[in-house]
Design a protein around this motif. Sequence first.
Motif, PDB file in Angstrom:
ATOM      1  N   SER A  14     -24.493 -15.083  -3.257  1.00 26.79           N
ATOM      2  CA  SER A  14     -25.782 -15.537  -3.780  1.00 26.79           C
ATOM      3  C   SER A  14     -26.309 -16.786  -3.074  1.00 26.79           C
ATOM      4  O   SER A  14     -27.524 -16.991  -3.013  1.00 26.79           O
ATOM      5  N   GLU A  47     -10.871 -17.564  -1.078  1.00 23.26           N
ATOM      6  CA  GLU A  47     -11.715 -17.408  -2.271  1.00 23.26           C
ATOM      7  C   GLU A  47     -11.818 -18.725  -3.046  1.00 23.26           C
ATOM      8  O   GLU A  47     -12.896 -19.097  -3.519  1.00 23.26           O
ATOM      9  N   ASP A  72     -18.915 -14.707  -3.392  1.00 20.33           N
ATOM     10  CA  ASP A  72     -20.210 -14.496  -4.032  1.00 20.33           C
ATOM     11  C   ASP A  72     -21.304 -14.813  -3.009  1.00 20.33           C
ATOM     12  O   ASP A  72     -21.422 -15.956  -2.567  1.00 20.33           O
ATOM     13  N   TYR A  93     -15.239 -20.987  -3.424  1.00 20.29           N
ATOM     14  CA  TYR A  93     -15.691 -21.392  -4.763  1.00 20.29           C
ATOM     15  C   TYR A  93     -15.848 -22.902  -4.844  1.00 20.29           C
ATOM     16  O   TYR A  93     -16.848 -23.412  -5.381  1.00 20.29           O
ATOM     17  N   GLU A 147     -22.930  -6.266  -1.477  1.00 24.25           N
ATOM     18  CA  GLU A 147     -21.627  -6.492  -2.115  1.00 24.25           C
ATOM     19  C   GLU A 147     -20.699  -7.183  -1.136  1.00 24.25           C
ATOM     20  O   GLU A 147     -20.694  -6.862   0.055  1.00 24.25           O
ATOM     21  N   THR A 198     -19.046 -24.061  -3.112  1.00 30.24           N
ATOM     22  CA  THR A 198     -20.340 -23.577  -3.608  1.00 30.24           C
ATOM     23  C   THR A 198     -20.565 -23.815  -5.099  1.00 30.24           C
ATOM     24  O   THR A 198     -21.685 -23.658  -5.575  1.00 30.24           O
ATOM     25  N   ARG A 199     -19.519 -24.219  -5.827  1.00 31.20           N
ATOM     26  CA  ARG A 199     -19.655 -24.299  -7.279  1.00 31.20           C
ATOM     27  C   ARG A 199     -20.661 -25.348  -7.733  1.00 31.20           C
ATOM     28  O   ARG A 199     -21.263 -25.225  -8.792  1.00 31.20           O
TER      29      ARG A 199
END
Length: 395
Positions: free
Chosen positions: A62, A93, A60, A97, A55, A100-101
Amino acid sequence: MSTQMTIELSAEKPRKHEFYRATLDLPATELQIEDALSKARFQNESSKKYIDIEEAILFDPSHLSVTADDIHMLNYLAKRLDSLSEEDEIKFEALYYARTRGMKEDEQIQVGSVINMTFGLNMIPLAVNIGTDYELGRFVVENDFDERFENVPDAALSYLDYKSIGKEFRERDDGVFYGKYYVPTRYHEPDNLYDGTHVLPESPSDSAVFSLLVAKAPETDPDEVLKSAQWLHLPESKDEMNALAKQLGASQIEDCVFYDFKSSIPQIEGFMLQSMGDIDKLNELALNYLTLSAEERTMFKAVMERRHVTTLDSAIAAFRSLYDYEFSLDAENSDDFFKEYLAHHLPTNFDTRWLDGIRSDIDADRLLQQLGAEVKFNENYFSNSTAPCFYHIAR
């Protein structure tokens, strides 16, 4: 410090297709990291080792590429995230994003690259209450951010395609709508690039065995002194402890109270310090603990589990009896130890793979009795593994 991410450490068990496991909240102290590495048996050089992010609060994970060697880098990242202001958390944040988006499912980003995203956030402007291209377009025009629209008559403003204007600026800025904010991430230019060795300056809490939030004993309401409370990190000299007490308005450290307790030794909990009158015992434990090697610290925790330590006095007694014990880290049950014991005493050219196919429950239990040994499932110390520690009283 507040938890920024939780990771799981796992190492393959010798001769088995199973794993030792441990979880760890980051940021953590060096001793807490050492404890997790010990629980997961990372000291076994022949085992395959893994780290997984269970977590993460602000990103994120991933796409994050993590190896078994990255635990200290992840801890540094967690410290960086913990140091961010609320506004910088939003910028981070949005920046993460944006970076990595567009990545494909199998694409990865390195930990060092994420660490770099925590620097230079002050260069990114933040626009409030803008959540669509239309709102961004009106913002650009009304604040004269585009010279093309500076001389447009007020009567003609209603005919402008604000949505298209906003979309143009968003794409140019690599912008992100994040909640009620617009974040133009193209302005990010970190002034400190992570080089793989740069770390935050160490604080006293990083090397502390125990940390106590202490304050002067209240006269009536406990909350009356809580605002003035300060952290005491052990081990510490008595002079420094009493100096802190005087800063808090008490004559000596024993006249203080503690409101919070943090321990790098899972078996030593706050309830064991019944009053600050026992602070010297706790400090003695901290001093003694740091004299041990990493392997000896693991053994000390196992001995405390065996002796069912519930007081500071019994913990000190366990330390003094430490070398009455021997310790085996990999034996999970009597059968494991039986085979380990045989392998140790068999000729060096003996093929120990033959031992994997034998059943030895009865003889294994008899061997434990003969040695005065015990296999103990350690639910506290190995809280994230079914693996017990094994130790026996030396003859």
